[in-house]
Write an enzyme that holds these catalytic residues in place. Structure first.
Site, mmCIF file in Angstrom:
data_model
loop_
_atom_site.group_PDB
_atom_site.id
_atom_site.type_symbol
_atom_site.label_atom_id
_atom_site.label_comp_id
_atom_site.label_asym_id
_atom_site.label_seq_id
_atom_site.Cartn_x
_atom_site.Cartn_y
_atom_site.Cartn_z
ATOM 1 N N HIS A 106 0.828 -1.220 0.000
ATOM 2 C CA HIS A 106 0.000 0.000 0.000
ATOM 3 C C HIS A 106 0.860 1.267 0.000
ATOM 4 O O HIS A 106 0.380 2.338 0.357
ATOM 5 C CB HIS A 106 -0.969 -0.007 1.189
ATOM 6 N N GLY A 172 -1.926 -8.897 12.683
ATOM 7 C CA GLY A 172 -2.450 -7.551 12.951
ATOM 8 C C GLY A 172 -3.212 -6.917 11.810
ATOM 9 O O GLY A 172 -3.070 -5.726 11.566
ATOM 10 N N LEU A 199 -5.127 -9.493 17.477
ATOM 11 C CA LEU A 199 -5.725 -9.194 18.781
ATOM 12 C C LEU A 199 -7.049 -9.935 18.976
ATOM 13 O O LEU A 199 -7.366 -10.389 20.072
ATOM 14 C CB LEU A 199 -5.951 -7.682 18.883
HETATM 15 C C1 BJW Z 1 -3.812 -5.877 16.816
HETATM 16 C C2 BJW Z 1 -3.299 -5.069 17.816
HETATM 17 C C3 BJW Z 1 -2.204 -5.559 18.536
HETATM 18 C C4 BJW Z 1 -4.958 -4.030 16.912
HETATM 19 N N1 BJW Z 1 -1.696 -6.767 18.249
HETATM 20 N N2 BJW Z 1 -3.315 -7.075 16.551
HETATM 21 C C5 BJW Z 1 -16.269 -5.350 -2.427
HETATM 22 C C6 BJW Z 1 -15.835 -6.646 -2.121
HETATM 23 C C7 BJW Z 1 -14.473 -6.984 -2.172
HETATM 24 C C8 BJW Z 1 -13.520 -6.030 -2.520
HETATM 25 C C9 BJW Z 1 -13.956 -4.776 -2.838
HETATM 26 C C10 BJW Z 1 -15.307 -4.434 -2.799
HETATM 27 N N3 BJW Z 1 -15.437 -3.114 -3.139
HETATM 28 C C11 BJW Z 1 -14.214 -2.631 -3.381
HETATM 29 C C12 BJW Z 1 -13.292 -3.620 -3.197
HETATM 30 C C13 BJW Z 1 -11.828 -3.509 -3.328
HETATM 31 C C14 BJW Z 1 -11.226 -2.672 -2.213
HETATM 32 C C15 BJW Z 1 -11.644 -3.254 -0.868
HETATM 33 O O1 BJW Z 1 -11.078 -4.205 -0.378
HETATM 34 N N4 BJW Z 1 -12.639 -2.646 -0.221
HETATM 35 C C16 BJW Z 1 -13.127 -3.152 1.050
HETATM 36 C C17 BJW Z 1 -13.471 -1.997 1.943
HETATM 37 C C18 BJW Z 1 -14.282 -4.110 0.782
HETATM 38 N N5 BJW Z 1 -9.780 -2.747 -2.377
HETATM 39 C C19 BJW Z 1 -9.129 -1.925 -3.168
HETATM 40 O O2 BJW Z 1 -9.675 -1.005 -3.757
HETATM 41 C C20 BJW Z 1 -7.659 -2.217 -3.371
HETATM 42 N N6 BJW Z 1 -7.365 -2.281 -4.754
HETATM 43 C C21 BJW Z 1 -7.872 -3.248 -5.530
HETATM 44 O O3 BJW Z 1 -8.582 -4.146 -5.111
HETATM 45 O O4 BJW Z 1 -7.443 -3.153 -6.833
HETATM 46 C C22 BJW Z 1 -7.883 -4.153 -7.766
HETATM 47 C C23 BJW Z 1 -6.749 -5.095 -8.046
HETATM 48 C C24 BJW Z 1 -6.142 -5.801 -7.026
HETATM 49 C C25 BJW Z 1 -5.102 -6.689 -7.284
HETATM 50 C C26 BJW Z 1 -4.655 -6.855 -8.569
HETATM 51 C C27 BJW Z 1 -5.247 -6.150 -9.599
HETATM 52 C C28 BJW Z 1 -6.293 -5.266 -9.330
HETATM 53 C C29 BJW Z 1 -6.791 -1.136 -2.763
HETATM 54 C C30 BJW Z 1 -6.892 -1.104 -1.277
HETATM 55 C C31 BJW Z 1 -6.067 0.065 -0.728
HETATM 56 C C32 BJW Z 1 -6.209 0.195 0.788
HETATM 57 N N7 BJW Z 1 -5.574 1.404 1.202
HETATM 58 C C33 BJW Z 1 -5.484 1.702 2.632
HETATM 59 C C34 BJW Z 1 -4.843 3.111 2.794
HETATM 60 C C35 BJW Z 1 -3.333 3.012 2.478
HETATM 61 C C36 BJW Z 1 -2.618 4.277 2.773
HETATM 62 C C37 BJW Z 1 -2.706 4.681 4.227
HETATM 63 O O5 BJW Z 1 -2.257 3.958 5.122
HETATM 64 O O6 BJW Z 1 -3.221 5.762 4.465
HETATM 65 O O7 BJW Z 1 -4.686 0.710 3.294
HETATM 66 S S1 BJW Z 1 -7.047 1.612 3.523
HETATM 67 C C38 BJW Z 1 -6.376 0.885 4.991
HETATM 68 O O8 BJW Z 1 -6.841 -0.478 5.157
HETATM 69 C C39 BJW Z 1 -4.863 0.782 4.726
HETATM 70 C C40 BJW Z 1 -4.537 -0.529 5.372
HETATM 71 O O9 BJW Z 1 -3.312 -1.014 4.852
HETATM 72 C C41 BJW Z 1 -5.726 -1.372 5.011
HETATM 73 C C42 BJW Z 1 -5.906 -2.584 5.873
HETATM 74 O O10 BJW Z 1 -6.102 -2.242 7.211
HETATM 75 P P1 BJW Z 1 -5.506 -3.157 8.365
HETATM 76 O O11 BJW Z 1 -4.043 -3.104 8.321
HETATM 77 O O12 BJW Z 1 -6.132 -4.493 8.317
HETATM 78 O O13 BJW Z 1 -5.944 -2.347 9.673
HETATM 79 P P2 BJW Z 1 -7.288 -2.402 10.523
HETATM 80 O O14 BJW Z 1 -7.326 -1.187 11.371
HETATM 81 O O15 BJW Z 1 -8.471 -2.669 9.674
HETATM 82 O O16 BJW Z 1 -7.114 -3.690 11.432
HETATM 83 C C43 BJW Z 1 -6.148 -3.765 12.444
HETATM 84 C C44 BJW Z 1 -6.216 -5.131 13.096
HETATM 85 O O17 BJW Z 1 -5.191 -5.213 14.062
HETATM 86 C C45 BJW Z 1 -7.557 -5.393 13.826
HETATM 87 O O18 BJW Z 1 -8.032 -6.678 13.482
HETATM 88 C C46 BJW Z 1 -7.156 -5.366 15.319
HETATM 89 O O19 BJW Z 1 -7.878 -6.290 16.095
HETATM 90 C C47 BJW Z 1 -5.701 -5.765 15.263
HETATM 91 N N8 BJW Z 1 -4.892 -5.223 16.348
HETATM 92 N N9 BJW Z 1 -4.032 -3.926 17.946
HETATM 93 C C48 BJW Z 1 -2.284 -7.515 17.321
HETATM 94 N N10 BJW Z 1 -1.619 -4.841 19.583
#
Ligand code: BJW
Ligand code: ZN
Length: 230
Positions: A106, A172, A199
């Protein structure tokens, strides 16, 4: 050969003091996700988005890797190229802990991308004042991060590594964002054993052979010790 592929998300940096994305109130540091993490949001209000990332970039100076990042660096020191870390995080805590084989799917906070000439520049300062691109002089820099609707980086290398992996570990991450949320199924189809360290149960927790729930700072060092037979 990537025998072990580790996917990390915001939870691995939480104990370092970097906020995760999906808080109880559904807001992301006070913002709606579609306002700050989509190309449309940036087009509508570039100042808000640039300020949001400038603040997060500045905050990196006050955080340090935690024992979970350290443990993955220790694992790489022991197994070398057999380990690949794929991170969704845009912080540099894996690198600061000593990991070298890291793919930022990302993007990275410490880089700026010129949408005019496609150059990428190391960036530690701010972008809110709309500086000119050091390569082409155009005012067209944005944070080098992947927003919703954009294609994540390094997908070919990641898919190849998932296809070779014997062990896939997800640390995470909520499993709410694709394509990362689908990596577990891909790795399993190719024969990997899949482990979740989070978590709480993630959205895809039932895809894993094994799930351990607790703080990454405790679970990850323990898992690495186990793997290395310490
Ligand atoms: C702990 C802890 C501790 C806390 N110890 N654990 C409908 C269905 C399916 C897919 C789609 C859909 N509509 C659209 C889509 C696609 C879309 C998508 O997935 N949307 C969803 C909302 C459904 N995805 C995209 O658009 C992606 N692109 C794409 O699909 O292109 C097509 C393609 C793909 C592949 C090949 C060819 C074409 C792009 C996604 C970009 C995401 N960008 C972000 C921002 C990045 C920049 C920034 O940081 O500002 O990425 S959004 C945000 O979410 C960020 C993160 O990397 C990402 C994931 O979040 P993460 O890391 O999981 O964090 P949290 O907060 O959600 O979870 C934290 C976890 O930690 C929790 O579970 C806690 O319990 C745990 N935790 N403390 C251990 N101490
Ligand atoms: Zn340029």
């Amino acid at each position: 050969m990537s025998r072990i592929v580790v996917l990390t998300g915001a939870g691995i940096s939480a104990e370092s003091g970097v906020p995760t994305f999906r808080d109880a109130d559904g807001l992301w540091e006070g913002h709606h996700v579609e306002d700050v993490a989509t190309p449309e949001g940036f087009e509508r209000d570039p100042a808000t988005v640039l300020r949001f990332y400038d603040e997060r970039r500045a905050a990196l100076g006050a955080v340090r890797p935690n024992p979970a990042h350290d443990a993955l660096a220790r694992l790489e020191a022991a197994v070398g190229e057999e380990l690949l870390v794929v991170t969704q995080n845009i912080d540099d805590l894996h690198e600061r802990a000593g990991s070298r084989q890291v793919l930022h799917m990302h993007g990275e906070l410490l880089k700026a991308w010129c949408t005019s000439c496609d150059a990428r520049h190391p960036w530690t300062g701010t972008l809110i004042e709309r500086p000119a691109c050091p390569s082409c002089g155009e005012v067209a820099l944005r944070p080098d991060v992947v927003w919703f609707g954009e294609i994540p980086y390094e997908m070919d290398r990641i898919v190849d590594a998932l296809g070779e992996a014997e062990i896939f570990v997800s640390i995470g991450t909520s499993g709410a964002v694709y394509p990362a949320a689908g990596f577990v199924q891909h790795a399993r189809r190719h024969g990997a054993r899949a482990i979740e360290l989070n978590l709480e149960p993630s959205e895809g927790t039932f895809f894993f052979h094994e799930a351990r729930h607790g703080r990454a700072g405790e679970l990850v060092p323990a898992w690495v010790d186990e793997l290395l037979g310490a």
